[in-house]
Design a protein around this motif. Structure first.
Motif, mmCIF file in Angstrom:
data_model
loop_
_atom_site.group_PDB
_atom_site.id
_atom_site.type_symbol
_atom_site.label_atom_id
_atom_site.label_comp_id
_atom_site.label_asym_id
_atom_site.label_seq_id
_atom_site.Cartn_x
_atom_site.Cartn_y
_atom_site.Cartn_z
ATOM 1 N N GLY A 11 30.349 -136.558 5.588
ATOM 2 C CA GLY A 11 30.820 -137.567 6.457
ATOM 3 C C GLY A 11 31.361 -136.904 7.696
ATOM 4 O O GLY A 11 32.415 -137.535 8.125
ATOM 5 N N VAL A 12 30.444 -136.089 8.362
ATOM 6 C CA VAL A 12 30.927 -135.468 9.703
ATOM 7 C C VAL A 12 30.899 -136.471 10.714
ATOM 8 O O VAL A 12 29.966 -137.431 10.895
ATOM 9 N N ARG A 13 31.774 -136.705 11.684
ATOM 10 C CA ARG A 13 31.799 -137.600 12.670
ATOM 11 C C ARG A 13 32.637 -137.096 13.806
ATOM 12 O O ARG A 13 33.649 -136.257 13.856
ATOM 13 N N LEU A 14 32.326 -137.243 14.932
ATOM 14 C CA LEU A 14 32.717 -136.823 16.478
ATOM 15 C C LEU A 14 32.808 -138.106 17.235
ATOM 16 O O LEU A 14 31.914 -138.885 17.572
ATOM 17 N N GLN A 15 34.235 -138.497 17.404
ATOM 18 C CA GLN A 15 34.730 -139.659 18.117
ATOM 19 C C GLN A 15 35.008 -139.473 19.440
ATOM 20 O O GLN A 15 35.769 -138.409 19.646
ATOM 21 N N LYS A 20 37.808 -147.908 15.377
ATOM 22 C CA LYS A 20 36.585 -148.071 14.512
ATOM 23 C C LYS A 20 35.263 -148.888 15.290
ATOM 24 O O LYS A 20 34.346 -149.018 14.629
ATOM 25 N N PRO A 22 31.873 -149.117 16.773
ATOM 26 C CA PRO A 22 30.681 -148.370 16.717
ATOM 27 C C PRO A 22 30.417 -147.523 18.022
ATOM 28 O O PRO A 22 29.920 -146.148 17.884
ATOM 29 N N THR A 25 32.017 -143.570 18.238
ATOM 30 C CA THR A 25 31.068 -142.517 17.486
ATOM 31 C C THR A 25 30.038 -142.120 18.413
ATOM 32 O O THR A 25 28.992 -142.628 18.571
ATOM 33 N N SER A 28 27.346 -138.297 14.165
ATOM 34 C CA SER A 28 27.867 -138.506 12.698
ATOM 35 C C SER A 28 26.850 -137.849 12.055
ATOM 36 O O SER A 28 25.587 -137.739 12.461
ATOM 37 N N ASP A 30 25.740 -137.590 7.567
ATOM 38 C CA ASP A 30 25.907 -137.738 6.088
ATOM 39 C C ASP A 30 26.473 -136.491 5.470
ATOM 40 O O ASP A 30 27.344 -136.508 4.674
ATOM 41 N N PRO A 56 21.477 -137.102 10.531
ATOM 42 C CA PRO A 56 22.333 -136.973 11.700
ATOM 43 C C PRO A 56 22.128 -138.001 12.840
ATOM 44 O O PRO A 56 20.914 -138.754 12.800
ATOM 45 N N ASN A 59 24.619 -141.206 18.956
ATOM 46 C CA ASN A 59 24.802 -142.635 19.293
ATOM 47 C C ASN A 59 25.354 -142.712 20.668
ATOM 48 O O ASN A 59 26.500 -142.311 21.109
#
Length: 285
Positions: A11-15, A20, A22, A25, A28, A30, A56, A59
């Motif tokens: 659940g890697v995520r760079l914001q 929340k 879309p 982000t 990201s 999995d 990966p 976005n």
């Protein structure tokens, strides 16, 4: 940390900003698995040997309301972009000290997504599915060899790209043998390019595409036109704008930051054949 000594992150995520939506982000995945040269502990130079990212997603969102891209917010936030890239001595794309060894990178079922926000509404305008491998070049300690293959919606192989990236000089070069201007390919592109495609009624394709990006010389693209057809609009004071179709265009095109150069261009306009042996256009407006 798994039994074989690899580090697995889920659940890697760079914001770019909290929230929340879309558009916040930027990246990201999995799952990201990192394997290390554990013998480096002896010399005090522990570094990654293999990095695998499963599903990966990059976005990229264009906010038309604010006229900004989501990655611009990340750059303004003041966060060191190289922090996660240099952890465990993984080389940063911005340069720096040359690592002992470059890790190989495997991207499985990767997604490059183009989004758009207009009047507060988010929508996906383009998306590309790819598999990619980056491996250290035997000829250079600071160069990656890149092999990337696009996957079509039906799962068939699409565009194949091969190239190199030097993390020290930040020079990138790549080659694509053949590219067809199909509706499926258009849907993988950002909105401005799709709009230009629609305005020109673009058809045909290009062959032997070579492009290079360098901090010193900028962008350079070379390609052979392959029966390209477009529609241009020519202004006329007496009759108003006139649509002029150019068909079966073939020839060599070179594009750079300063202009473009064509060699042996030939095709037809309004049913008349024409040929341009050599022409150069300097500057853009």
């Amino acid at each position: 940390l798994s039994w074989n000594g690899s580090l697995s992150l889920g659940g890697v995520r760079l914001q770019t900003n909290p929230g929340k939506m879309p558009s916040t982000t930027l990246f990201s995945a999995d799952q990201v698995e990192v394997q290390f040269y554990w013998l480096g502990l002896i010399t005090g130079q522990l570094h990654a040997s293999h990095i695998t990212a499963i599903r990966p997603m990059l976005n990229l969102v264009d906010d038309i309301d604010t006229k900004q891209w989501n990655y611009e917010g990340f750059a303004r936030s003041g966060k060191p972009a190289a922090t996660t890239a240099t952890k465990n001595n993984i080389p940063a794309l911005s340069g720096g000290n040359r690592p002992t060894r470059l890790p190989s990178i495997n991207l499985r079922n990767a997604i490059v997504r183009w989004g758009e926000i207009q009047h507060g509404h988010y929508s996906i305008v383009g998306q590309s599915l790819i598999n990619a491998k980056l491996g250290p070049s035997p000829q250079s300690h600071s160069t990656y060899n890149l092999d990337m293959e696009q996957q079509t919606v039906k799962g068939r192989p699409g565009i194949v790209l091969t190239g190199q990236y030097n993390i020290s000089t930040r020079e990138f070069s790549a080659r694509v043998n053949h590219l067809k201007f199909t509706p499926g390919f258009r849907r993988t592109l950002p909105a401005p390019v799709q709009q230009l495609w629609h305005q020109l009624h673009l058809r045909g394709g290009v062959r032997n595409i070579v492009f290079r990006v360098s901090p010193n010389s900028g962008l350079h693209v070379q390609a052979m036109l392959d029966n390209v057809s477009i529609q241009t609009v020519i202004p006329s004071r007496r009759m108003g704008p006139q649509v002029v179709p150019l068909n079966n265009l073939n020839g060599l095109v070179n594009i750079s930051n300063t202009g473009f150069h064509i060699n042996h261009l030939h095709g037809s306009v309004l049913g008349w054949n024409f040929a341009v042996p050599n022409a150069r256009f300097d500057g853009y407006e």
